[in-house]
Design an enzyme around this catalytic site. Structure first.
Site, mmCIF file in Angstrom:
data_model
loop_
_atom_site.group_PDB
_atom_site.id
_atom_site.type_symbol
_atom_site.label_atom_id
_atom_site.label_comp_id
_atom_site.label_asym_id
_atom_site.label_seq_id
_atom_site.Cartn_x
_atom_site.Cartn_y
_atom_site.Cartn_z
ATOM 1 N N LYS A 41 -1.342 6.648 -15.252
ATOM 2 C CA LYS A 41 -2.273 7.372 -16.113
ATOM 3 C C LYS A 41 -1.805 8.830 -16.154
ATOM 4 O O LYS A 41 -1.538 9.435 -15.126
ATOM 5 C CB LYS A 41 -3.661 7.247 -15.475
ATOM 6 C CG LYS A 41 -4.767 7.857 -16.241
ATOM 7 C CD LYS A 41 -6.092 7.399 -15.616
ATOM 8 C CE LYS A 41 -7.215 8.312 -16.010
ATOM 9 N NZ LYS A 41 -7.392 9.437 -15.114
ATOM 10 N N ALA A 92 -4.513 -2.208 -0.169
ATOM 11 C CA ALA A 92 -4.696 -0.964 0.593
ATOM 12 C C ALA A 92 -5.622 -1.159 1.789
ATOM 13 O O ALA A 92 -5.397 -0.587 2.859
ATOM 14 C CB ALA A 92 -5.249 0.118 -0.331
ATOM 15 N N ASP A 149 3.660 1.674 -11.436
ATOM 16 C CA ASP A 149 2.549 2.628 -11.350
ATOM 17 C C ASP A 149 2.921 3.834 -10.502
ATOM 18 O O ASP A 149 3.866 3.789 -9.725
ATOM 19 C CB ASP A 149 1.344 1.927 -10.709
ATOM 20 C CG ASP A 149 0.658 0.990 -11.675
ATOM 21 O OD1 ASP A 149 0.960 1.060 -12.878
ATOM 22 O OD2 ASP A 149 -0.174 0.183 -11.213
ATOM 23 N N PRO A 206 0.786 -1.225 0.000
ATOM 24 C CA PRO A 206 0.000 0.000 0.000
ATOM 25 C C PRO A 206 0.826 1.288 0.000
ATOM 26 O O PRO A 206 0.302 2.353 -0.289
ATOM 27 C CB PRO A 206 -0.801 -0.108 1.291
ATOM 28 C CG PRO A 206 -0.005 -1.008 2.170
ATOM 29 C CD PRO A 206 0.726 -1.951 1.273
ATOM 30 N N MET A 221 -11.231 3.940 -3.981
ATOM 31 C CA MET A 221 -11.495 4.940 -5.023
ATOM 32 C C MET A 221 -12.893 5.548 -4.853
ATOM 33 O O MET A 221 -13.558 5.835 -5.849
ATOM 34 C CB MET A 221 -11.367 4.297 -6.423
ATOM 35 C CG MET A 221 -9.995 3.728 -6.696
ATOM 36 S SD MET A 221 -9.913 2.776 -8.198
ATOM 37 C CE MET A 221 -10.667 1.231 -7.722
ATOM 38 N N ASP A 253 -2.179 -4.993 -4.120
ATOM 39 C CA ASP A 253 -2.154 -6.328 -4.715
ATOM 40 C C ASP A 253 -2.531 -6.192 -6.192
ATOM 41 O O ASP A 253 -3.466 -5.445 -6.519
ATOM 42 C CB ASP A 253 -3.163 -7.237 -4.001
ATOM 43 C CG ASP A 253 -3.127 -8.627 -4.598
ATOM 44 O OD1 ASP A 253 -2.329 -9.448 -4.113
ATOM 45 O OD2 ASP A 253 -3.882 -8.889 -5.567
ATOM 46 N N GLY A 280 0.660 -1.001 -7.270
ATOM 47 C CA GLY A 280 0.317 -0.656 -5.888
ATOM 48 C C GLY A 280 -0.563 -1.736 -5.270
ATOM 49 O O GLY A 280 -1.376 -2.367 -5.949
HETATM 50 C C1 SAM Z 1 -6.466 1.583 -8.656
HETATM 51 S S1 SAM Z 1 -6.723 1.163 -6.986
HETATM 52 C C2 SAM Z 1 -5.414 0.060 -6.730
HETATM 53 C C3 SAM Z 1 -5.615 -0.807 -5.536
HETATM 54 C C4 SAM Z 1 -4.437 -1.703 -5.285
HETATM 55 N N1 SAM Z 1 -4.296 -2.695 -6.309
HETATM 56 C C5 SAM Z 1 -4.520 -2.393 -3.909
HETATM 57 O O1 SAM Z 1 -4.624 -3.631 -3.859
HETATM 58 O O2 SAM Z 1 -4.457 -1.696 -2.917
HETATM 59 C C6 SAM Z 1 -6.160 2.635 -6.200
HETATM 60 C C7 SAM Z 1 -6.915 2.896 -4.926
HETATM 61 O O3 SAM Z 1 -6.380 2.098 -3.868
HETATM 62 C C8 SAM Z 1 -6.538 2.786 -2.656
HETATM 63 N N2 SAM Z 1 -5.192 3.009 -2.101
HETATM 64 C C9 SAM Z 1 -4.016 2.679 -2.638
HETATM 65 N N3 SAM Z 1 -3.011 2.984 -1.803
HETATM 66 C C10 SAM Z 1 -3.548 3.512 -0.704
HETATM 67 C C11 SAM Z 1 -3.045 4.010 0.525
HETATM 68 N N4 SAM Z 1 -1.747 4.004 0.791
HETATM 69 N N5 SAM Z 1 -3.916 4.492 1.441
HETATM 70 C C12 SAM Z 1 -5.240 4.470 1.215
HETATM 71 N N6 SAM Z 1 -5.773 4.022 0.067
HETATM 72 C C13 SAM Z 1 -4.960 3.549 -0.871
HETATM 73 C C14 SAM Z 1 -7.210 4.102 -2.978
HETATM 74 O O4 SAM Z 1 -8.597 3.907 -2.852
HETATM 75 C C15 SAM Z 1 -6.810 4.320 -4.408
HETATM 76 O O5 SAM Z 1 -7.681 5.194 -5.067
#
Ligand code: SAM
Length: 495
Positions: free
Chosen positions: A283, A346, A262, A239, A407, A317, A315
């Protein structure tokens, strides 16, 4: 002291071990792996040593005559006086001697050794820190699958076969290098059919050699052949905190030729891939998701088709809201070998950061990870309305105890409203966690009712990247409890 690493052939050579305890046992095992003929001298020995078929045990105190004809001697008793006598006598005779854990009384030392069949990797710190040498050896171990001994042996056989009857020295060398490169490609994570694939690739290399210039072998012009060597590994970066990368992820990075990463990936992780090219492919501002993904897909296919080991570092998983499934399908479609190394998603990072147990026997038995994006998000937007819900929030309100929304910050008012309308208590706690596990992580607590209000505003926690955790478990957090009780929603949780 300066050391020259050498490899001693000890097969059937007489080696003497003085001592009969645990340390002596370790040294006997090391000598056995080299095929030495071992003689052990000690008034008393462990039963494991006495029962060893290849070891000749003399149950008597050490005498200088025992050194007669030995290639080397190891003093491994717990009596320094005996050890020093062994050392002095051996030095007088110009012999190789090692007094265990006593570097000034050694004229050779044991490195930490990794063996895979005939492949031997020795790590030495010159006696300064055997523990460090052991740790480094353990690190190397992951880079060589247990079956690498068979792979090395098979590639040796294929090399001999391919070189047979080849009169040209340049072609012979090219064939050897080509077969060695095949073995290296399967070093850490060989596919189940590695033997067939090695054989097919070696046959191709030979065919090309017969029909063309040997220099073609190192860089095949047949794209399907090169693609067979290239690979794609989806690695979960976790995360945010770079410490949360898995060991398997670090290993894949260390072996990568190219890392496509990413925007949310912590830059410190790239240090695990010192020999790879690093390509940022998030992106672009204003770019549609579908276009960004098309660019990434093109790069993956191109790099793998050049025979490169591509790591796609994502980021959290890779298989949770990460388009990992699409990239797996792409690899399959193009015949690229692919595997996935999971990461801490996350939701789990956020739960740990805020002390929220996502489940607890008496409070919550189910948890759902859902996206708060609209249904048209990421599809190119042609057929689906971006504002329509991708999730049936009313159904979800009753279906699970804990909801973690990814998100979702931009649409949280609407989502909270639908959840309350569907029967979720308006006073149920919700935590918005931003930058979870990073130094500037931030947690803000609300009730569902507060989240649904039009005057919610845009608090800093509601900025991206954040997740929203909704459920009775939020109030169980020892970190957040006081803030919730005091109706004081803003909490900065130091990492
Ligand atoms: C495209 S998704 C990717 C999720 C990622 N594959 C995962 O398993 O965490 C991106 C979203 O993950 C969440 N996210 C990722 N990193 C984060 C963090 N450090 N703290 C809080 N939310 C996070 C947010 O909701 C962000 O908009």
């Amino acid at each position: 002291m300066g050391f020259l690493p050498v490899v001693l052939p000890l097969q059937n050579r007489r080696c003497l071990v003085v001592g009969g305890g645990r340390i002596a046992l370790q040294k006997v095992e090391a000598l056995e792996s080299a095929g030495a003929s071992i003689e052990l001298v000690a008034p008393e020995v462990l039963p494991e040593l006495a029962a060893r078929p290849g070891v000749r045990v003399r149950l008597e105190p050490f005498r200088e005559e025992h050194l007669e004809g030995a290639a080397l001697v190891i003093a491994a008793t717990d009596d320094p006086e005996v050890n020093h006598r062994v050392h002095e006598a051996a030095v007088r005779r110009g012999m190789l001697v090692n007094v265990v854990d006593d570097p000034p009384h050694c004229n050779f030392i044991f490195p930490s050794v990794l063996r895979r069949g005939d492949l031997t990797i020795a790590v030495s710190t010159g006696g300064a820190s055997p523990a460090l040498a052991r740790l480094l050896r353990e690190e190397l171990e992951g880079g060589f699958a247990p079956e690498f001994d068979q792979i090395a042996a098979e590639s040796g056989r294929l090399r001999r076969e391919a070189r047979e009857g080849e009169p040209d020295a340049g072609r012979r060398r090219a064939l050897s290098e080509s077969v060695a490169a095949l073995a290296r490609a399967f070093r850490a994570a060989p596919p189940a059919d590695w033997r067939e694939r090695l054989q097919a690739m070696a046959a191709d290399a030979r065919k090309r050699c017969e029909s063309s210039d040997p220099s073609d072998l190192s860089d095949s012009s047949d794209p399907s052949d090169r693609r067979r060597l290239g690979s794609l590994t989806l690695v979960g970066a976790g995360p945010g905190d770079p410490e949360l990368l898995t060991l398997a992820g670090a290993r894949a990075l260390a072996e990568a030729d190219v890392v496509i990463y990413d925007r949310l990936v912590h830059p410190a992780l790239l240090a695990h891939a010192p020999r790879a090219r690093h390509v940022l492919m998030g992106k672009e501002p204003g770019e549609r998701h579908a276009c960004a993904q098309a660019r990434i897909n093109e790069s993956i296919v191109w790099e793998a088709s050049q025979g490169r080991r591509v790591v796609r570092l994502k980021g959290g998983d890779p298989l949770i809201f990460g388009r990992g499934g699409e990239e797996l399908a792409l690899a399959r479609e193009h015949g690229i070998a692919c595997r996935v190394i999971p990461g801490v998603t996350a939701a789990l990072g956020a739960a740990a950061a805020s002390g929220i147990p996502l489940t607890r026997r008496d409070v919550a038995s189910s948890v759902a990870f859902v996206t708060g994006c609209g249904a048209g998000h990421g599809t190119g937007g042609a057929q689906l309305d971006a504002d329509a819900d991708a999730v049936d929030w009313a159904a979800l309100a009753h279906a699970v105890d804990t909801i973690v929304i990814y998100m979702g910050a931009a649409r949280i008012q609407r989502i909270a409203r639908v959840l309350v309308e569907a029967g979720r208590p308006a006073d149920q706690a919700a935590a918005v966690i931003r930058n979870a596990t990073l130094a500037d992580q931030e947690v803000q607590c609300f009730t569902l009712g507060e989240l649904s209000r039009d005057d919610l505003g845009r608090s800093s926690a509601l900025q991206s990247p954040s997740v929203v955790v909704i459920g009775d478990v939020v109030a169980l957090s020892l970190i957040l409890r006081d803030a919730i009780a005091a109706h004081h929603p803003a909490v900065i949780v130091p990492r």
